[in-house]
Structure formats: structure tokens, C-alpha cells
Design an enzyme around this catalytic site. Structure first.
Site, short mmCIF file in Angstrom:
data_model
loop_
_atom_site.label_atom_id
_atom_site.label_comp_id
_atom_site.label_asym_id
_atom_site.label_seq_id
_atom_site.Cartn_x
_atom_site.Cartn_y
_atom_site.Cartn_z
N SER A 2 -3.14 -23.37 36.65
CA SER A 2 -2.76 -22.11 37.28
C SER A 2 -1.39 -22.15 37.95
O SER A 2 -0.78 -21.11 38.13
CB SER A 2 -3.82 -21.72 38.31
N HIS A 58 -7.28 -18.58 33.52
CA HIS A 58 -5.98 -18.07 33.09
C HIS A 58 -5.82 -18.11 31.58
O HIS A 58 -4.73 -17.92 31.05
CB HIS A 58 -4.85 -18.85 33.77
N LYS A 112 -8.90 -11.82 36.28
CA LYS A 112 -7.49 -11.99 35.90
C LYS A 112 -7.20 -11.07 34.72
O LYS A 112 -7.10 -9.87 34.92
CB LYS A 112 -7.21 -13.46 35.68
#
Ligand code: WAQ
Ligand code: MG
Length: 641
Positions: A430, A458, A488
Site C-alpha cells: 500500500s 489495493h 478502495k
């Protein structure tokens, strides 16, 4: 030395001494004075204790049982506790306490603790000249024939009671002729509380005299008087039978006992000040509007998507603003089950499970899958929620070098066989934007029969030809546990695990973060479900966001700034924490939201700007941001690329 007169033996009292050693080196010892009826049980307990000592496994255990001499009863020293947090504070306290007895060469005495490790007994020092007075300096002087007077009526436990045994010893030692003080540090690496004692000081516990893990330990007895008479002192310590009355129960640590100890709130304020002074202060603020946002993880711009908002609204309209209870009670609503089925389909697993946040999903999953004596292997740059999950699990944690699969293999070999082993890694890191070497990760886990887990926070919606994540990117099968977040690229909130039915059912039964929190919000669940549909209908989104990221790296290069990425995250290394914050402020003044990432999120001195690119960013925005970063770099002195 004085000749010991033969002593009258006590009726029915026995001394039991245990001594454990390995290749002749002392490991541990213990002594009790008990009536004959307690002897068989005590011998068993002593054996157990000998076998289980932090210093190692003994190859020789000597248990000696002999009739005890007639005991002298002494009242236990008064106990006080000095709560300190560091060895420095601890030694300062010890120094202050002993100074009142005119013991002045304290720093030299403390330095001698480096030499007491491995001694069976204590050093006996002339309190003033520091001459060593033990007849056998390698062994030291042992205080023996002593116990808590109440011990005969107590049940024995194999567990060492550091405190009570030490009070007994210190009471006897303080009453020995010529002894003016004692200092003690346990040789148990994890027992950091030590004490100083004398008739005047009493038994003063100091809660930290060494760092945790430090094996240093020992005892020093301080003697003042004629050296010709030291034999009497040694004789008292070694031969006189002492039973100690009224050993007080182990005190609870009370901060108020330490003079000048700051009030807790003031102490918090001071620590906060230190954090701020180091450029590491954090504050919560409302998101500024009207800026170009390169800070959040909404990689596909779905948080604001009408399809997600409508789905959330409809679910809230039907099921309420909250889910009302935990999942296993009545909190499970249709949006949860629909979402879980959809996630499993999307990731190609049998089953899936959702938590209210990604943090909880990691903590709740890892801590459920492994436990005491198991092993967990974790990349050094894994997200904090993975780190916390590992810690909470109580498994042995093996941290391997970042994305270094040879080191992972080495750590697996080092850990040796365990009932359960789990290797866990971020799929996309990340704060660095690089990706896990999944093929080798899976090969190593497979070859060793280790559970494999990746965190696709991610990666989902970003990696792979159609955004299905890292497995799609590498064109390979999935690990045992695919964890990820809904917050996300999926534009909602929550965390999930996609895995086999067995793993998911196990987690439904064992994940405390799942069981003991209120279910995921139904609006968030419905929005995430809608996001998966958007992704399936628009396979071009993931390649688009990666393309934007590559264009941004090119724009930086055009400005002379080196950066790289394999995902949607582009770190720009700054180094100094304050400088990174200054850069972020300057970018904000130019209309860009880019966060400065600092310790403890990344290593100290590895502060950076973290740009995350959205599929919606325009070429113009990307070039303008690159130019602004170059400008700020020129303005903020000492910038390191
Ligand atoms: N006589 C003299 N020295 C001894 C004896 C003895 N009977 N037993 C141990 N020692 C020495 C020896 O060098 C050990 O390595 C060292 O003391 C430390 O012994 O209130 O556990 O048994 O919570 O490890 C302090 C308790 C615990 C503080 C001390 O010592 C509290 C402790 P350990
Ligand atoms: Mg010990």
C-alpha cells in the site's frame, strides 16, 4: 571461616533443594521447607519446574531432600513498588534508594551485573571497597534453608513465583550480620522487575531494571564490616534455617507511589508533544473540497457513482440505517448474503465472508487461523492490520524481507514443523505500489503445505486484465485465503475473505471480529455488490487506472523525477518527515491533495508523498501534478528523489 556448630534438627521439617544444569552450567534452582507429608508432591513439582526454564533444557536435575534445622522466624520485609517504564528510570530509582544507606559506588556495582549471569549464588561485595568476598567467585554465595512460613499449608505450583520467593530470600539476606543492602535482577529474560532491599529500605520492587529479552541477571549482597567475620555472614546465609512470616501478597502497581511521577493525562500530553516535535503529529480534518484528489483509494471513482449510491439508498430504505445486531444473531440481512455470493463468484472461490472493515477482516482472520505455537510468516512491509492480526494470534511471527521469497523459504525452514503455518502478504503494497511475487509465493507455500493468504485491498479492481486481482494478473490459481476490502476500488466500505467453504465456515465460528461486532451496514453491502456488477460490466476500468498511473510516472520522468509503480499507487520518496509534510502543504496550496506518509506507516526517515491515481484523472491533471511536485521539490530544500 568459623566452624559451623551442629544444629538441632526441626521435627518433621525437610528442606527440598532442586538444581538443574546443562553440561555443568547452572540453569535454575529452587528451595522449599515443608513437612514430610508434602515431599512426594513437591518432588514432582520441582522436576516440572526444572524442565521448563527459559535458560534451556537441563541434562542434570538434582533434587536433594534433607532434614531442616530448627527454624528462626523472621517477619517479611515491608514491600513497596516503584513503577518505572525504562531501565534508566529504574536504575535511577535504585541509586536514590541505596544512596540513603551510604552506598555510593552504585554505578560500578551496577556494571558488575554483567558478570553475575550464570552464577548460582550472589556476589558478596564490600559495600565500600567493592572487594569480592565470596570464597568461590564462580559460584557466589547462596542463601539457602529458607521459605515462606505459610508454604507448608499452600498448594505448590510448578510456576515460579518470582515475587514471593524473592521476598523470602531478601528478608533472610537483610537479617544476615553485616549485610547492608541487596540488589537483584531476575535472569529470566522476560522478567524485568527487580528489587533493592535492606532492613531500612525494606523490599523495594522496581518494575523495570532491564529491557525485555535481556538475559542479564543476578544478585549482589553488600557487606560492611571486618573481613575476618565474613564467614559468619556466609554461614548465616547458607546454613541458618529461616521461615518468613507474613509475606505480603504481590502488590498491584500504583503510580502514585513514585514521587514526581507525572499524572497520567500530563504524561499523555508530554508524549503527544514529543510526537509533534518529531514532525510525526497527526490530526483529523474535514476533507477540503474543490481540490484534485490524489489521496484516496477510490481508484475507479465508484464511491461517487450513481449506481452504488442508489443501491445503498434502496438497501437502507428496506433494511434500515443499521443492521441492528451481530451476524450470528439477527444482523445478517439479504444484502450481506447477496454480496458474499457475488464476491465468491467474482474471485472464483467456494465461499466468502464480509467484515465491517478491512482492518477487522485481517485481524479477525489471521488471529483465528493460527494460535499459540503455530507460525505465521509475514512480509516486513505488510499493512498494519496484518501485523496486528499476527500479534493478536499469539503465533510465533517470522518477518521476512520485503517480497524476498528466498528469505520466506529460509524463515519457513527456521520455524520448523508446526501444527499450522500461515504465510501472508499484501498483493499490492500500500505504501510502495509494488506487487507480490505471487508465483513463487504460492510455490513455496504449496511445497511446504502452508496456508497462503494475500491481501488484495489495493489489487481488486486494479490488477488483472479485467480487475479481478493479482491471480488474474499472473494468470494463476488463488491462494487459500484471498482477503480484500470493499472500500478502495469498490467504492464502499468493509473487508472480505474469499476462500473454501471450510475456511469460511471456520471463520464464521472462530473469527472474534466477525462474531462480536455488529454486522456490516446493509447500505455498504449493497453498494459493494453494485460495484462488483459495475466492474463485471466494465472490464476496461482496471487497465485504465494502471494506464493512468504509468502516464503519471512518465510525466514525473519528464520533470526529472524518478518513480515507479506496478499498480495505482506511486510513492515519491522524500525521506525527512517534516519535509514531506511541507511538500504536501505546498501541493495543497496549488490545488492538489497528496498525503505525506510518515512513520509509523513507513520506516523512520522514509517519509514520502503517496500519489494514488484514479481512473477518472485526466492527462492534464496528471501532468499538472507532476509539474507541481517538481516545483515544490525545488522550493523545499534538501529534497531527495
Ligand atoms: N542465593 C543467592 N543468590 C541467588 C539465589 C540464592 N538462593 N538464587 C538465585 N540467586 C542469584 C543467581 O545469580 C540468579 O541468577 C539470580 O540471583 C537471579 O535469580 O518483586 O527471579 O531466581 O517481582 O532469577 C525479583 C522479583 C525476581 C521482583 C528475582 O531471581 C518482584 C528472581 P532469580
Ligand atoms: Mg532464575
Amino acid at each position: 571461616m568459623k566452624v559451623t556448630p551442629s544444629r538441632q534438627l526441626a521435627e518433621n521439617l525437610f528442606s527440598v533443594k532442586m538444581r538443574a544444569s546443562q553440561e555443568g552450567a547452572h540453569i535454575s534452582g529452587a528451595e522449599r521447607i515443608v513437612p514430610a507429608s508434602a515431599l512426594p508432591q513437591l518432588a514432582a513439582v520441582m522436576t516440572t519446574r526444572a524442565l521448563d526454564h527459559a535458560k534451556g533444557k537441563p541434562d542434570f536435575i538434582n533434587i536433594k531432600i534433607e532434614a531442616a534445622p530448627e527454624p528462626l522466624h523472621l517477619k517479611a520485609l515491608a514491600v513497596s513498588t516503584y513503577p518505572v517504564r525504562t531501565p534508566e528510570e529504574g536504575w535511577a530509582t535504585a541509586r536514590a534508594l541505596l544512596a540513603a544507606d551510604g552506598i555510593s559506588r552504585i554505578d560500578e556495582i551496577f556494571a558488575l551485573f554483567r558478570e553475575t549471569y550464570g552464577m548460582r549464588g550472589a556476589m558478596l561485595l564490600d559495600a565500600d571497597t567493592l572487594e569480592r568476598l565470596e570464597p568461590d567467585p564462580a559460584r557466589g554465595v547462596r542463601a539457602t534453608f529458607m521459605d515462606d512460613a505459610a508454604s507448608a499449608s499452600r498448594r505448590f505450583s510448578a510456576e515460579k513465583n518470582h515475587y514471593a520467593e524473592a521476598v523470602v530470600l531478601a528478608t533472610k539476606v537483610a537479617h544476615a550480620p553485616g549485610i547492608v543492602g541487596e540488589i537483584c535482577l531476575s535472569d529470566d529474560p522476560d522478567y524485568v522487575t527487580g528489587y533493592v532491599a535492606s532492613k531500612r529500605i525494606g523490599y523495594a520492587r522496581i518494575t523495570c531494571l532491564k529491557e525485555k529479552g535481556d538475559p542479564a541477571g543476578g544478585r549482589i549482597f553488600l557487606y560492611r564490616g571486618s573481613h575476618a567475620k565474613v564467614g559468619e555472614t556466609i554461614d548465616f546465609l547458607q546454613r541458618r534455617c529461616v521461615l518468613v512470616d507474613d509475606v505480603p501478597p504481590k502488590p498491584l502497581t500504583a503510580c502514585a507511589e513514585l514521587p514526581n511521577f507525572p499524572a497520567p493525562i500530563e504524561d499523555l500530553a508530554r508524549e503527544l508533544e514529543t510526537i509533534r516535535a518529531a514532525g510525526l503529529g497527526r490530526r483529523v480534518r474535514e476533507r477540503p473540497l474543490g481540490l484534485k484528489n490524489f489521496a484516496d483509494n477510490d481508484y475507479l471513482g465508484l464511491a461517487d457513482d450513481p449506481r452504488l449510491k442508489a443501491a445503498a439508498q434502496e438497501a437502507i430504505e428496506r433494511y434500515g440505517a443499521g443492521s441492528g445486531a451481530a451476524r450470528l444473531i439477527t444482523g445478517t440481512l439479504p444484502p450481506h448474503l447477496t454480496l458474499e455470493r457475488h464476491l465468491a463468484r467474482f474471485k472464483g472461490t467456494e465461499d466468502a465472508l464480509v467484515w465491517a472493515t478491512g482492518y477487522m477482516a485481517n485481524v479477525g482472520t489471521i488471529s483465528a487461523l493460527v494460535g499459540k505455537r503455530d507460525a505465521v510468516f509475514s512480509d516486513e512491509l505488510n499493512h498494519a492490520s496484518i501485523v496486528d492480526g499476527c500479534r493478536l494470534s499469539k503465533a510465533d511471527i517470522f518477518i521476512y524481507r520485503h517480497n524476498d521469497m528466498d528469505d520466506l523459504a529460509a524463515k519457513i525452514a527456521e520455524a520448523g514443523p508446526r501444527r499450522r503455518r500461515l504465510a501472508v502478504s499484501d498483493a499490492v503494497f500500500s505504501m510502495d505500489g509494488d506487487i507480490l511475487d505471487l508465483p513463487r509465493f504460492l510455490t513455496i507455500c504449496g511445497a511446504n503445505g502452508i496456508l497462503s493468504m494475500i491481501d488484495e485491498a489495493h489489487a481488486t479492481g486494479v490488477m488483472g486484465a479485467t480487475g479481478h486481482g493479482l491471480c488474474e494478473h499472473f494468470g494463476m490459481g488463488h491462494p487459500d485465503i484471498l482477503m480484500g476490502t470493499l472500500s478502495k476500488a469498490l467504492g464502499s466500505e468493509g473487508g472480505y475473505v474469499c476462500a473454501s467453504r471450510t475456511v469460511c465456515d471456520y471463520l464464521r465460528n472462530k473469527s472474534r471480529a466477525f462474531i462480536f461486532s455488529t454486522a456490516h451496514n446493509p447500505g455498504s453491502a449493497a453498494a459493494a455488490d453494485a460495484a462488483l456488477t459495475v466492474l463485471e460490466e466494465h472490464p476496461e476500468l482496471a487497465p485504465r487506472v494502471r494506464d493512468k498511473a504509468r502516464r503519471f510516472v512518465a510525466a514525473l520522468a519528464a520533470q526529472g523525477i524518478a518513480a515507479r509503480t506496478e499498480s495505482a499507487i506511486i510513492p515519491i520518496l522524500v525521506g525527512d518527515e517534516r519535509r514531506a509534510v511541507e511538500m504536501a502543504a505546498k501541493l495543497e496550496a496549488r490545488g492538489f491533495l497528496v498525503p505525506a506518509i510518515r512513520y509509523p506507516t513507513v520506516a523512520k526517515g522514509a517519509a514520502r508523498l503517496r500519489v494514488s491515481v484514479s481512473a477518472r484523472a485526466t492527462e492534464d491533471d496528471l501532468c499538472a501534478l507532476a509539474a507541481a511536485i517538481a516545483d515544490c521539490q525545488r522550493e523545499v530544500s534538501g529534497f531527495v528523489v
